[in-house]
Design an enzyme around this catalytic site. Sequence first.
Site, PDB file in Angstrom:
ATOM      1  N   CYS A   1       4.091   8.874 -27.012  1.00 23.98           N
ATOM      2  CA  CYS A   1       5.393   8.482 -27.599  1.00 23.98           C
ATOM      3  C   CYS A   1       6.281   7.834 -26.546  1.00 23.98           C
ATOM      4  O   CYS A   1       7.009   6.884 -26.838  1.00 23.98           O
ATOM      5  CB  CYS A   1       6.119   9.708 -28.149  1.00 23.98           C
ATOM      6  SG  CYS A   1       5.230  10.540 -29.449  1.00 23.98           S
TER       7      CYS A   1
HETATM    8  C1  BEZ Z   1       1.771  12.007 -27.485  1.00 18.37           C
HETATM    9  O1  BEZ Z   1       2.711  11.494 -28.033  1.00 18.37           O
HETATM   10  O2  BEZ Z   1       1.477  11.735 -26.342  1.00 18.37           O
HETATM   11  C2  BEZ Z   1       0.903  12.997 -28.183  1.00 18.37           C
HETATM   12  C3  BEZ Z   1       1.484  13.865 -29.082  1.00 18.37           C
HETATM   13  C4  BEZ Z   1       0.677  14.785 -29.722  1.00 18.37           C
HETATM   14  C5  BEZ Z   1      -0.700  14.810 -29.452  1.00 18.37           C
HETATM   15  C6  BEZ Z   1      -1.254  13.901 -28.572  1.00 18.37           C
HETATM   16  C7  BEZ Z   1      -0.448  12.986 -27.927  1.00 18.37           C
END
Ligand code: BEZ
Length: 210
Positions: free
Chosen positions: A45
């Site tokens: 994100c």
């Molecule tokens: C992320 O945004 O990095 C993420 C969030 C949940 C699971 C895997 C990656």
Amino acid sequence: MPLQLGDTVPDFTAETTEGTVRFHEFIGDGWCILFSHPADYTPVCTTELGTVAKLKDEFDKRGVKPIGVSVDPLDSHKGWVNDINETQNTTVNYPIIADSDRTVAEAFDMIHPNIDDKATVRSVFVIGPDKAIKLTLTYPASTGRNFDEILRVIDSLQLTATRKLATPANWKPGDDCIIVPGVTNEEAYEMFPGYNAVKPYLRYTPDPTK
Ligand code: BEZ
């Protein structure tokens, strides 16, 4: 029933990193992209939000307002934005909704319980000036989205919204477009003089925006 293409998006009022947003008012007479994030302080994100900030000029050119959403509170978003700015070498320049009561996540069906009953998946809604949904995408948390592709899709959506044209596989701005099947050959001669009929049902014409 989940929201579908052509549906009017739910209206809502929410706190964001840029103050209170009334969603329909925020969309105004332009286009909008609403995109969700599983949670704050997550790595993928962080890169996505930084990427959208760097592409803000491209969204502006197309009259599209980006707005992110994550089911964490405003204080958490604010701290995270500092990290995004630092690590992605940018400045987040659009609002992120603090959806800790999940009003937005639930209204847009962004929680898929067979994957996770708390975090949202990576949803994308492209919304037109009529407040109707023009495109939806759903990615899992483990796969970051391609925002260049989202800009490409917006170019196609905006080109085809007002013309009897469609865009072929892997189309990009400047490539030939396809005349939609409902247009007769007589109408096609009027609207797209010199079009190229490879088959009666496969008629190409240059991108009228170039
Ligand atoms: C992320 O945004 O990095 C993420 C969030 C949940 C699971 C895997 C990656």
